[in-house]
Design a protein around this motif. Structure first.
Motif, PDB file in Angstrom:
ATOM      1  N   GLY A 111      10.053  13.558   7.257  1.00 33.66           N
ATOM      2  CA  GLY A 111       8.773  12.978   7.649  1.00 33.66           C
ATOM      3  C   GLY A 111       7.597  13.749   7.072  1.00 33.66           C
ATOM      4  O   GLY A 111       6.634  13.157   6.563  1.00 33.66           O
ATOM      5  N   LEU A 112       7.668  15.078   7.130  1.00 33.75           N
ATOM      6  CA  LEU A 112       6.590  15.895   6.574  1.00 33.75           C
ATOM      7  C   LEU A 112       6.480  15.727   5.063  1.00 33.75           C
ATOM      8  O   LEU A 112       5.368  15.687   4.511  1.00 33.75           O
ATOM      9  N   ALA A 113       7.621  15.624   4.392  1.00 29.65           N
ATOM     10  CA  ALA A 113       7.599  15.441   2.940  1.00 29.65           C
ATOM     11  C   ALA A 113       6.918  14.124   2.562  1.00 29.65           C
ATOM     12  O   ALA A 113       6.099  14.070   1.631  1.00 29.65           O
ATOM     13  N   ILE A 114       7.247  13.049   3.283  1.00 38.46           N
ATOM     14  CA  ILE A 114       6.636  11.741   3.001  1.00 38.46           C
ATOM     15  C   ILE A 114       5.142  11.770   3.297  1.00 38.46           C
ATOM     16  O   ILE A 114       4.312  11.280   2.510  1.00 38.46           O
ATOM     17  N   MET A 115       4.759  12.371   4.435  1.00 30.58           N
ATOM     18  CA  MET A 115       3.340  12.419   4.793  1.00 30.58           C
ATOM     19  C   MET A 115       2.539  13.262   3.809  1.00 30.58           C
ATOM     20  O   MET A 115       1.419  12.886   3.419  1.00 30.58           O
ATOM     21  N   GLU A 119      -0.513  12.049   1.432  1.00 25.18           N
ATOM     22  CA  GLU A 119      -1.809  12.719   1.490  1.00 25.18           C
ATOM     23  C   GLU A 119      -2.243  13.184   0.100  1.00 25.18           C
ATOM     24  O   GLU A 119      -3.421  13.090  -0.259  1.00 25.18           O
ATOM     25  N   ASP A 120      -1.286  13.652  -0.687  1.00 23.81           N
ATOM     26  CA  ASP A 120      -1.607  14.119  -2.045  1.00 23.81           C
ATOM     27  C   ASP A 120      -2.114  12.985  -2.931  1.00 23.81           C
ATOM     28  O   ASP A 120      -3.004  13.191  -3.760  1.00 23.81           O
ATOM     29  N   VAL A 121      -1.507  11.822  -2.802  1.00 22.41           N
ATOM     30  CA  VAL A 121      -1.895  10.692  -3.673  1.00 22.41           C
ATOM     31  C   VAL A 121      -2.958   9.808  -3.023  1.00 22.41           C
ATOM     32  O   VAL A 121      -3.314   8.772  -3.577  1.00 22.41           O
ATOM     33  N   SER A 122      -3.450  10.220  -1.837  1.00 22.35           N
ATOM     34  CA  SER A 122      -4.507   9.474  -1.135  1.00 22.35           C
ATOM     35  C   SER A 122      -4.114   8.010  -0.911  1.00 22.35           C
ATOM     36  O   SER A 122      -4.854   7.084  -1.250  1.00 22.35           O
ATOM     37  N   MET A 123      -2.938   7.810  -0.333  1.00 20.77           N
ATOM     38  CA  MET A 123      -2.435   6.456  -0.123  1.00 20.77           C
ATOM     39  C   MET A 123      -3.324   5.655   0.831  1.00 20.77           C
ATOM     40  O   MET A 123      -3.502   4.444   0.668  1.00 20.77           O
ATOM     41  N   ARG A 124      -3.913   6.336   1.811  1.00 22.37           N
ATOM     42  CA  ARG A 124      -4.795   5.632   2.752  1.00 22.37           C
ATOM     43  C   ARG A 124      -6.003   5.037   2.015  1.00 22.37           C
ATOM     44  O   ARG A 124      -6.376   3.884   2.244  1.00 22.37           O
TER      45      ARG A 124
END
Length: 206
Positions: A111-115, A119-124
């Protein structure tokens, strides 16, 4: 008339501790019908307490034993020149608390790896920009994109690994299975080269 024996060693077999390794288990044999039973039941190696979990049996040892017992036969070999014998010891069952602990560690780590990746690629921000481009309005929480995307992650993992729990979706191997196969092949090659005493000859052995 000279009889012929054709021998093809298996790449890897499994045996129980302190059990004999018979030729029928470690090789495919074609021979005259009158000799088949005696050949198949021939003991090639006896596993002892001193043996570890990996034993290498070289084809030359098998040929030597066959020559002694069937000196009148012509013996031909094809395929691998060694068989890896894996001694299977009884495994201890994992306790329920240990299983839960390992499951939690893997779940939290994944879960932490996916989040962190998102966050790195600014998916939001990507979802927000897509929503604005399509609708012309701004939305801090574009759930119409985020929910299908989250569900798609799970479906994509299932398709990628080609498994639903223990059930395979189709016959095509998954990338993980291919990598595990490559790892096992490299490991077997290493074991054959380093555990087989006949594969190397040192100066002191002369």
């Amino acid at each position: 008339m000279e009889s012929s024996i054709y021998l093809k060693l298996r790449h890897r077999i499994q045996v129980h501790p302190e059990s004999p390794v018979i030729l029928q288990r470690m090789a495919q044999v074609i021979a005259p019908e009158a000799l088949m039973e005696e050949i198949n039941s021939m003991v090639v190696y006896q596993v002892t307490e001193e043996d570890q979990n990996i034993i290498i049996i070289d084809v030359m040892k098998v040929l030597h034993l066959l020559r002694i017992r069937f000196p009148e036969c012509d013996i031909q070999t094809i395929g691998p020149s060694q068989t890896i014998v894996e001694v299977i010891y009884k495994k201890k069952r994992m306790s329920i608390p240990m299983f839960i602990l390992v499951w939690l560690l893997l779940f939290i780590g994944a879960g932490l790896a996916i989040m962190n990746f998102h966050e790195d690629v600014s998916m939001r921000e990507v979802h927000q920009n897509l929503y604005k481009i399509i609708t012309g309005r701004e939305n801090e929480k574009p759930l119409i994109f985020q929910i299908p995307y989250s569900l798609g992650l799970g479906v994509g993992m299932i398709l990628f690994f080609n498994h639903v729990f223990r059930k395979r979706i189709n016959e095509e191997p998954s990338p993980l299975e291919v990598e595990m196969f490559n790892y096992q092949s490299d490991l077997d090659q290493y074991v054959i080269m380093n555990e087989n005493k006949e594969s190397m000859k040192h100066i002191d052995d002369d």
